[in-house]
Design an enzyme around this catalytic site. Structure first.
Site, PDB file in Angstrom:
ATOM      1  N   LYS A  40       7.583   7.323   7.781  1.00 48.07           N
ATOM      2  CA  LYS A  40       8.273   6.788   6.593  1.00 48.07           C
ATOM      3  C   LYS A  40       7.621   7.285   5.302  1.00 48.07           C
ATOM      4  CE  LYS A  40       7.568   2.445   7.678  1.00 48.07           C
ATOM      5  NZ  LYS A  40       6.789   2.470   8.924  1.00 48.07           N
TER       6      LYS A  40
ATOM      7  N   ARG B  29      10.694  -5.858   6.318  1.00 46.55           N
ATOM      8  CA  ARG B  29      10.075  -5.846   7.648  1.00 46.55           C
ATOM      9  C   ARG B  29      10.389  -7.114   8.438  1.00 46.55           C
ATOM     10  NH1 ARG B  29       5.847  -1.839   6.306  1.00 46.55           N
ATOM     11  NH2 ARG B  29       4.710  -1.242   8.163  1.00 46.55           N
TER      12      ARG B  29
ATOM     13  N   ARG C  52      -4.660   9.851  11.779  1.00 49.85           N
ATOM     14  CA  ARG C  52      -4.755   9.637  10.331  1.00 49.85           C
ATOM     15  C   ARG C  52      -6.007   8.819  10.000  1.00 49.85           C
ATOM     16  NH1 ARG C  52       0.169   6.731   7.287  1.00 49.85           N
ATOM     17  NH2 ARG C  52      -0.565   4.948   8.486  1.00 49.85           N
TER      18      ARG C  52
ATOM     19  N   ARG D 293      -8.166   4.270   5.907  1.00 52.48           N
ATOM     20  CA  ARG D 293      -7.391   3.040   6.086  1.00 52.48           C
ATOM     21  C   ARG D 293      -7.951   2.253   7.257  1.00 52.48           C
ATOM     22  NH1 ARG D 293      -0.937   3.792   5.560  1.00 52.48           N
ATOM     23  NH2 ARG D 293      -1.074   1.956   6.899  1.00 52.48           N
TER      24      ARG D 293
ATOM     25  N   ARG E 212      -0.089  -3.735  15.478  1.00 53.80           N
ATOM     26  CA  ARG E 212       0.970  -3.457  14.485  1.00 53.80           C
ATOM     27  C   ARG E 212       2.291  -3.132  15.187  1.00 53.80           C
ATOM     28  NH1 ARG E 212      -2.155   0.990  11.297  1.00 53.80           N
ATOM     29  NH2 ARG E 212      -0.195   1.369  10.222  1.00 53.80           N
TER      30      ARG E 212
HETATM   31  P1  B4P Z   1       3.781   7.431   8.292  1.00 56.24           P
HETATM   32  O1  B4P Z   1       4.721   6.914   9.313  1.00 56.24           O
HETATM   33  O2  B4P Z   1       4.346   8.186   7.156  1.00 56.24           O
HETATM   34  O3  B4P Z   1       2.993   6.158   7.953  1.00 56.24           O
HETATM   35  P2  B4P Z   1       3.456   4.911   7.110  1.00 56.24           P
HETATM   36  O4  B4P Z   1       4.862   4.982   6.665  1.00 56.24           O
HETATM   37  O5  B4P Z   1       2.456   4.831   6.062  1.00 56.24           O
HETATM   38  O6  B4P Z   1       3.465   3.739   8.159  1.00 56.24           O
HETATM   39  P3  B4P Z   1       2.813   2.331   8.218  1.00 56.24           P
HETATM   40  O7  B4P Z   1       3.889   1.476   8.782  1.00 56.24           O
HETATM   41  O8  B4P Z   1       1.571   2.451   8.990  1.00 56.24           O
HETATM   42  O9  B4P Z   1       2.331   1.851   6.790  1.00 56.24           O
HETATM   43  P4  B4P Z   1       2.701   0.774   5.718  1.00 56.24           P
HETATM   44  O10 B4P Z   1       1.921   1.229   4.567  1.00 56.24           O
HETATM   45  O11 B4P Z   1       4.172   0.619   5.546  1.00 56.24           O
HETATM   46  O12 B4P Z   1       2.720   8.448   8.904  1.00 56.24           O
HETATM   47  C1  B4P Z   1       1.800   8.167   9.912  1.00 56.24           C
HETATM   48  C2  B4P Z   1       1.054   9.447  10.319  1.00 56.24           C
HETATM   49  O13 B4P Z   1       1.940  10.293  11.040  1.00 56.24           O
HETATM   50  C3  B4P Z   1       0.537  10.281   9.151  1.00 56.24           C
HETATM   51  O14 B4P Z   1      -0.765  10.710   9.438  1.00 56.24           O
HETATM   52  C4  B4P Z   1       1.477  11.466   9.067  1.00 56.24           C
HETATM   53  O15 B4P Z   1       0.874  12.628   8.603  1.00 56.24           O
HETATM   54  C5  B4P Z   1       1.904  11.616  10.527  1.00 56.24           C
HETATM   55  N1  B4P Z   1       3.229  12.184  10.666  1.00 56.24           N
HETATM   56  C6  B4P Z   1       4.317  11.884   9.912  1.00 56.24           C
HETATM   57  N2  B4P Z   1       5.387  12.607  10.333  1.00 56.24           N
HETATM   58  C7  B4P Z   1       4.954  13.365  11.409  1.00 56.24           C
HETATM   59  C8  B4P Z   1       5.584  14.309  12.292  1.00 56.24           C
HETATM   60  N3  B4P Z   1       6.883  14.647  12.179  1.00 56.24           N
HETATM   61  N4  B4P Z   1       4.844  14.869  13.268  1.00 56.24           N
HETATM   62  C9  B4P Z   1       3.525  14.552  13.407  1.00 56.24           C
HETATM   63  N5  B4P Z   1       2.874  13.678  12.601  1.00 56.24           N
HETATM   64  C10 B4P Z   1       3.581  13.086  11.612  1.00 56.24           C
HETATM   65  O16 B4P Z   1       2.158  -0.647   6.256  1.00 56.24           O
HETATM   66  C11 B4P Z   1       0.786  -0.956   6.403  1.00 56.24           C
HETATM   67  C12 B4P Z   1       0.583  -2.469   6.560  1.00 56.24           C
HETATM   68  O17 B4P Z   1       0.960  -3.152   5.318  1.00 56.24           O
HETATM   69  C13 B4P Z   1       1.424  -3.185   7.607  1.00 56.24           C
HETATM   70  O18 B4P Z   1       0.843  -3.122   8.894  1.00 56.24           O
HETATM   71  C14 B4P Z   1       1.474  -4.637   7.043  1.00 56.24           C
HETATM   72  O19 B4P Z   1       0.295  -5.347   7.339  1.00 56.24           O
HETATM   73  C15 B4P Z   1       1.528  -4.435   5.545  1.00 56.24           C
HETATM   74  N6  B4P Z   1       2.920  -4.441   5.035  1.00 56.24           N
HETATM   75  C16 B4P Z   1       3.552  -3.386   4.431  1.00 56.24           C
HETATM   76  N7  B4P Z   1       4.802  -3.726   4.077  1.00 56.24           N
HETATM   77  C17 B4P Z   1       4.996  -5.002   4.481  1.00 56.24           C
HETATM   78  C18 B4P Z   1       6.109  -5.896   4.423  1.00 56.24           C
HETATM   79  N8  B4P Z   1       7.285  -5.530   3.909  1.00 56.24           N
HETATM   80  N9  B4P Z   1       5.962  -7.156   4.940  1.00 56.24           N
HETATM   81  C19 B4P Z   1       4.798  -7.546   5.447  1.00 56.24           C
HETATM   82  N10 B4P Z   1       3.707  -6.752   5.543  1.00 56.24           N
HETATM   83  C20 B4P Z   1       3.792  -5.478   5.072  1.00 56.24           C
END
Ligand code: B4P
Length: 195
Positions: A14, A89, A128, A134, A146
């Site tokens: 994402k 979420r 990552r 992180r 998660r």
């Molecule tokens: P991404 O998938 O881009 O990671 P993300 O969106 O940041 O996901 P995440 O769900 O962990 O984070 P968020 O900040 O929303 O990439 C992951 C990895 O994959 C990277 O290293 C990237 O390079 C790699 N990658 C991407 N595409 C690829 C491909 N095609 N091939 C290979 N590798 C690839 O959430 C973090 C925390 O915040 C949650 O756990 C929760 O505690 C809290 N939170 C956030 N929003 C919330 C909400 N709305 N409600 C409640 N809690 C919330």
């Protein structure tokens, strides 16, 4: 206004895809994960509360993130549209978002749902974690927690939007460019329909 949700489990790409999509379509990027991490870095009261949940792989309470999104919408009255990344979420967050957008006489045009296998998610996040600093990416136990949280509370968000025929599933495995192209195809179709 054109608003979309980039949806999917943790690690589905994402954040990665959002960076490219906002450049192409001129949308305002709203990532609740990024906002929460900046609150943590600033050591605000909200950040300290959020950290206690994020460090365990749990979702932050709905009222906290809904308040954050409400403020962010108010702070960007001139936006051409929003890309919501990592929000909503829970079904309660989705219902709150619909209300906030209807007050602005707009709505979600499409929910793009990235599909990635669990083993690939774990691999990406731990990878990552080696460089991102992180804390929620460093332990396999937290990463798996998660994913459990996603199945328990977040996957229902797609069902919520399916009743309005707004969900498009996209294969989230392959190169970043291939996935970007697949996302753009769906956005272009929905944009055509919106004109
Ligand atoms: P991404 O998938 O881009 O990671 P993300 O969106 O940041 O996901 P995440 O769900 O962990 O984070 P968020 O900040 O929303 O990439 C992951 C990895 O994959 C990277 O290293 C990237 O390079 C790699 N990658 C991407 N595409 C690829 C491909 N095609 N091939 C290979 N590798 C690839 O959430 C973090 C925390 O915040 C949650 O756990 C929760 O505690 C809290 N939170 C956030 N929003 C919330 C909400 N709305 N409600 C409640 N809690 C919330």
């Amino acid at each position: 206004m054109f608003n979309l949700i980039l949806f999917g489990p943790p690690g589905s790409g994402k954040g990665t895809q959002s960076e490219n999509l906002i450049k192409k379509y001129g949308l305002k990027h709203l990532s609740t994960g990024d906002i929460l991490r900046s609150e943590i870095a600033g050591q605000t009261a909200l950040g300290l509360e959020a950290k206690s949940f994020m460090d365990k792989g749990q979702l932050v309470p709905d009222e906290v993130v809904i308040g954050m999104i409400s403020s962010a919408l108010e702070a960007n009255p001139e936006a051409a549209g929003f890309l919501f990344d990592g929000f909503p979420r829970t079904t309660a967050q989705a219902e709150a978002l619909d209300k906030l957008l209807s007050l602005k006489k707009t709505e979600i045009a499409v929910v793009l749902a990235l599909e990635v296998s669990e083993e690939e998610l774990v691999k990406r996040l731990l990878n990552r974690g080696k460089t991102s600093g992180r804390s929620d990416d460093t332990s396999e136990e937290i990463v798996r927690a998660r994913i459990v949280e996603y199945h328990a509370k977040t996957s229902a968000v797609a069902d919520y939007y399916r009743q309005f025929d707004k969900v498009e599933s996209i294969k989230g495995e392959g190169s970043v460019d291939e996935i970007f192209d697949a996302l753009c195809k769906q956005i272009d179709v929905r944009m055509e329909e919106a004109i």
